[in-house]
Design a protein around this motif. Structure first.
Motif, PDB file in Angstrom:
ATOM      1  N   ILE A 190      14.659  78.662  43.855  1.00  0.00           N
ATOM      2  CA  ILE A 190      15.788  78.360  44.496  1.00  0.00           C
ATOM      3  C   ILE A 190      16.384  77.151  43.803  1.00  0.00           C
ATOM      4  CG2 ILE A 190      14.819  79.755  46.534  1.00  0.00           C
ATOM      5  CD1 ILE A 190      14.583  76.905  48.100  1.00  0.00           C
ATOM      6  N   TYR A 191      17.979  76.568  44.303  1.00  0.00           N
ATOM      7  CA  TYR A 191      18.206  75.584  44.125  1.00  0.00           C
ATOM      8  C   TYR A 191      18.358  74.814  45.534  1.00  0.00           C
ATOM      9  CZ  TYR A 191      20.809  78.054  40.251  1.00  0.00           C
ATOM     10  OH  TYR A 191      20.998  79.008  39.318  1.00  0.00           O
ATOM     11  N   ASP A 192      18.396  73.090  44.635  1.00  0.00           N
ATOM     12  CA  ASP A 192      18.661  72.486  46.216  1.00  0.00           C
ATOM     13  C   ASP A 192      19.534  72.589  47.293  1.00  0.00           C
ATOM     14  OD1 ASP A 192      18.298  70.471  47.223  1.00  0.00           O
ATOM     15  OD2 ASP A 192      18.005  69.010  45.967  1.00  0.00           O
ATOM     16  N   ALA A 193      19.316  72.729  48.411  1.00  0.00           N
ATOM     17  CA  ALA A 193      20.850  72.713  48.767  1.00  0.00           C
ATOM     18  C   ALA A 193      21.237  71.827  49.088  1.00  0.00           C
ATOM     19  CB  ALA A 193      20.090  73.193  50.632  1.00  0.00           C
ATOM     20  N   GLU A 194      20.948  70.623  49.232  1.00  0.00           N
ATOM     21  CA  GLU A 194      21.296  69.757  49.823  1.00  0.00           C
ATOM     22  C   GLU A 194      22.766  68.981  48.321  1.00  0.00           C
ATOM     23  OE1 GLU A 194      21.179  67.884  52.380  1.00  0.00           O
ATOM     24  OE2 GLU A 194      19.717  69.054  52.627  1.00  0.00           O
ATOM     25  N   ASN A 195      22.504  69.628  47.173  1.00  0.00           N
ATOM     26  CA  ASN A 195      23.398  69.983  45.869  1.00  0.00           C
ATOM     27  C   ASN A 195      24.862  70.766  46.346  1.00  0.00           C
ATOM     28  OD1 ASN A 195      22.122  67.768  45.086  1.00  0.00           O
ATOM     29  ND2 ASN A 195      20.838  69.049  44.166  1.00  0.00           N
ATOM     30  N   PHE A 196      24.598  71.984  46.923  1.00  0.00           N
ATOM     31  CA  PHE A 196      25.951  72.712  47.384  1.00  0.00           C
ATOM     32  C   PHE A 196      26.777  72.127  48.146  1.00  0.00           C
ATOM     33  CE2 PHE A 196      27.420  76.789  48.907  1.00  0.00           C
ATOM     34  CZ  PHE A 196      27.561  77.780  48.086  1.00  0.00           C
ATOM     35  N   PRO A 197      27.811  72.310  47.395  1.00  0.00           N
ATOM     36  CA  PRO A 197      29.346  71.264  47.648  1.00  0.00           C
ATOM     37  C   PRO A 197      30.163  72.108  49.464  1.00  0.00           C
ATOM     38  CG  PRO A 197      30.101  73.234  46.438  1.00  0.00           C
ATOM     39  CD  PRO A 197      28.262  73.320  46.538  1.00  0.00           C
ATOM     40  N   ILE A 198      30.447  70.777  49.888  1.00  0.00           N
ATOM     41  CA  ILE A 198      31.013  71.447  51.795  1.00  0.00           C
ATOM     42  C   ILE A 198      32.195  72.091  51.559  1.00  0.00           C
ATOM     43  CG2 ILE A 198      31.855  70.437  54.064  1.00  0.00           C
ATOM     44  CD1 ILE A 198      29.317  68.152  53.191  1.00  0.00           C
ATOM     45  N   GLN A 199      32.693  73.751  52.264  1.00  0.00           N
ATOM     46  CA  GLN A 199      33.531  73.553  51.853  1.00  0.00           C
ATOM     47  C   GLN A 199      34.398  73.349  53.117  1.00  0.00           C
ATOM     48  OE1 GLN A 199      30.745  77.266  51.572  1.00  0.00           O
ATOM     49  NE2 GLN A 199      32.624  78.666  50.557  1.00  0.00           N
ATOM     50  N   THR A 200      35.739  73.487  52.664  1.00  0.00           N
ATOM     51  CA  THR A 200      36.845  73.099  53.858  1.00  0.00           C
ATOM     52  C   THR A 200      37.384  73.663  54.982  1.00  0.00           C
ATOM     53  OG1 THR A 200      38.261  72.891  52.282  1.00  0.00           O
ATOM     54  CG2 THR A 200      37.252  70.473  52.464  1.00  0.00           C
ATOM     55  N   LYS A 201      37.962  73.827  56.172  1.00  0.00           N
ATOM     56  CA  LYS A 201      38.625  74.591  56.597  1.00  0.00           C
ATOM     57  C   LYS A 201      40.259  74.342  56.120  1.00  0.00           C
ATOM     58  CE  LYS A 201      34.876  76.497  58.363  1.00  0.00           C
ATOM     59  NZ  LYS A 201      34.512  78.706  58.931  1.00  0.00           N
ATOM     60  N   LEU A 202      40.689  75.965  57.208  1.00  0.00           N
ATOM     61  CA  LEU A 202      42.107  75.302  56.679  1.00  0.00           C
ATOM     62  C   LEU A 202      42.821  75.672  58.208  1.00  0.00           C
ATOM     63  CD1 LEU A 202      45.009  75.473  54.023  1.00  0.00           C
ATOM     64  CD2 LEU A 202      44.768  77.716  54.781  1.00  0.00           C
ATOM     65  N   GLU A 203      43.423  74.212  58.512  1.00  0.00           N
ATOM     66  CA  GLU A 203      43.104  74.136  59.695  1.00  0.00           C
ATOM     67  C   GLU A 203      44.993  73.378  60.148  1.00  0.00           C
ATOM     68  OE1 GLU A 203      41.245  73.024  61.324  1.00  0.00           O
ATOM     69  OE2 GLU A 203      39.262  72.633  60.211  1.00  0.00           O
ATOM     70  N   THR A 204      45.953  74.540  58.904  1.00  0.00           N
ATOM     71  CA  THR A 204      46.956  74.356  59.761  1.00  0.00           C
ATOM     72  C   THR A 204      48.164  74.966  58.814  1.00  0.00           C
ATOM     73  OG1 THR A 204      47.990  72.898  57.673  1.00  0.00           O
ATOM     74  CG2 THR A 204      47.190  72.029  60.308  1.00  0.00           C
ATOM     75  N   GLY A 205      48.693  75.919  59.055  1.00  0.00           N
ATOM     76  CA  GLY A 205      49.294  76.885  58.111  1.00  0.00           C
ATOM     77  C   GLY A 205      49.918  77.752  58.972  1.00  0.00           C
ATOM     78  N   VAL A 206      50.929  78.775  58.395  1.00  0.00           N
ATOM     79  CA  VAL A 206      51.677  79.781  58.724  1.00  0.00           C
ATOM     80  C   VAL A 206      50.185  81.273  58.760  1.00  0.00           C
ATOM     81  CG1 VAL A 206      52.771  80.900  57.169  1.00  0.00           C
ATOM     82  CG2 VAL A 206      53.442  81.807  58.532  1.00  0.00           C
ATOM     83  N   GLU A 207      50.482  81.845  60.488  1.00  0.00           N
ATOM     84  CA  GLU A 207      49.536  82.957  59.971  1.00  0.00           C
ATOM     85  C   GLU A 207      50.560  84.424  60.127  1.00  0.00           C
ATOM     86  OE1 GLU A 207      45.579  82.434  61.840  1.00  0.00           O
ATOM     87  OE2 GLU A 207      45.823  83.900  62.948  1.00  0.00           O
ATOM     88  N   TYR A 208      49.267  85.517  59.104  1.00  0.00           N
ATOM     89  CA  TYR A 208      49.977  87.131  59.451  1.00  0.00           C
ATOM     90  C   TYR A 208      48.740  87.435  59.537  1.00  0.00           C
ATOM     91  CZ  TYR A 208      55.266  85.340  58.142  1.00  0.00           C
ATOM     92  OH  TYR A 208      55.986  85.095  58.174  1.00  0.00           O
TER      93      TYR A 208
END
Length: 375
Positions: free
Chosen positions: A109-127
């Motif tokens: 396996i790979y080291d999970a500590e090196n996996f990038p943190i994924q950002t959320k989309l907090e704003t925007g128009v939604e359909y």
């Protein structure tokens, strides 16, 4: 140290979903794998290439919480070859051990500590859209998108929402597909949205939409990123910021004085047969000679070894015309027409050609002619 008991089929399905955002990365090897985190009563799976991120989750029995990044290709093959409904995933001494009724199998396996943190989309128009209807539109419009990533401005599908209409456009600069649909009542009078979604994201989205039995898909965007949500699957992608071709001017300025009507089913058959010959034409690959004359189409496809000549009745308005067109390009679009009659509009042998379903203006297809060479 991660230790869970999961349903094998559900884990496989989750891997199939998330791997659409994963590609081999020799510089940051952790990006070549799938992140797995166990907490509460679920396993969360994530994949990313830093341009697009996909995550989903499945219920499971968590014996011990933890996180790992798996080298998923080999594990995926292994899971397909076993029959157990339930399997145990256990992190031991920097390895992943998959325990089944017949075997304990160890994977690096790979080291999970090196996996990038994924950002959320907090704003925007939604359909919100009907998933199956949107899937059909996306698959249909995708045929004209440029497949070469070097041509980034058109290696995408253009999605525009405005004036209570959804518009989807693609073009590889040789052809263009345009689809327009009225928004459902519940989605009207919202903020406009105009984004170019990378073709790689579109390809993964299509696969995921086909895997999930869910009626609704949510699309949210702040114009720099687009977020899709289908059931418990989330996809976040960057948009292409380069200028998309001015398709509106193309639509507005199109000029044609000839109209040809053909039986869609018969035309499709003729094109398929002709392509067998035209695809090996060394001078104009996939090129065919279309001679519209006296309410008939005379179509010729040639290569250095053989030639086919087809004849098909038409209804013709305007003068006769001979033109060379890419048979494959035509077939790509004619194959998705649902109506019985195909309408072709032309001006001359050097101007763009419009193809559409005679009974619908929701979809239009433009293609440029080839150099006309006599056989």
């Amino acid at each position: 140290m991660l230790n869970v008991i999961v349903n094998r089929r559900e884990l496989l399905k989750a891997i199939h979903i998330v791997e659409n955002a994963v590609k081999e990365n020799k510089i940051r090897e952790v990006l070549s794998g799938i992140y797995i985190e166990a907490k509460e009563n679920k396993v969360i799976l994530k994949g990313t290439d830093l341009e697009v991120s996909i995550s989903t989750e499945i219920e499971c029995e968590v014996i011990q919480e933890g996180k790992i990044v798996i080298k998923h290709k080999l594990i995926e093959e292994f899971l397909k070859q076993i029959s157990d409904d339930k399997i145990e995933l256990n992190e031991e001494s920097g390895k992943l051990v998959i325990k089944t009724s017949a075997t304990d199998t160890e994977f690096s396996i790979y080291d999970a500590e090196n996996f990038p943190i994924q950002t959320k989309l907090e704003t925007g128009v939604e359909y919100n859209f009907n998933k199956d209807e949107l899937l059909t539109h996306i698959e249909n419009v995708k045929i004209s998108a440029a497949t070469e990533v070097e041509n980034l401005a058109v290696n995408c599908i253009r999605l525009e929402i405005g004036e209570n209409k959804l518009k989807l456009v693609s073009s590889d600069t040789y052809r263009l597909t345009f689809i327009e649909e009225e928004l459902p009542e519940s989605q009207r009078n919202k903020e406009d949205l105009n984004v170019s979604i990378p073709l790689k994201t579109i390809d993964g989205l299509i696969k995921i939409m086909k895997l999930i039995d869910e009626e609704t898909i949510t699309i949210k965007s702040d114009s720099s990123k687009v977020f899709f949500k289908i059931a418990n699957v989330e996809i976040l992608t960057r948009v292409i910021e380069l200028q998309f071709p001015d398709y509106k001017t193309i639509l507005k300025n199109v000029d044609h004085n000839k109209k040809i009507l053909l039986n869609t089913k018969d035309f499709t058959s003729v094109l398929r047969r002709t392509l067998i010959f035209a695809r090996d034409n060394k001078e104009t690959k996939n090129g065919g000679i279309f001679n519209f004359q006296n309410n008939k189409l005379y179509l010729t496809g040639t290569n250095e070894y053989a030639q086919i000549k087809e004849e098909l009745p038409t209804i013709q308005e305007g003068d006769d015309i001979k033109i060379s067109l890419n048979v494959k390009f035509l077939l790509d679009y004619i194959s998705i027409i649902s109506g019985k009659v195909t309408e072709i509009r032309l001006l001359n042998s050097k101007s763009s050609v419009i193809i559409k379903d005679e009974d619908s203006d929701k979809s239009l297809y433009f293609t440029m002619p080839l150099a006309l060479r006599e056989n």
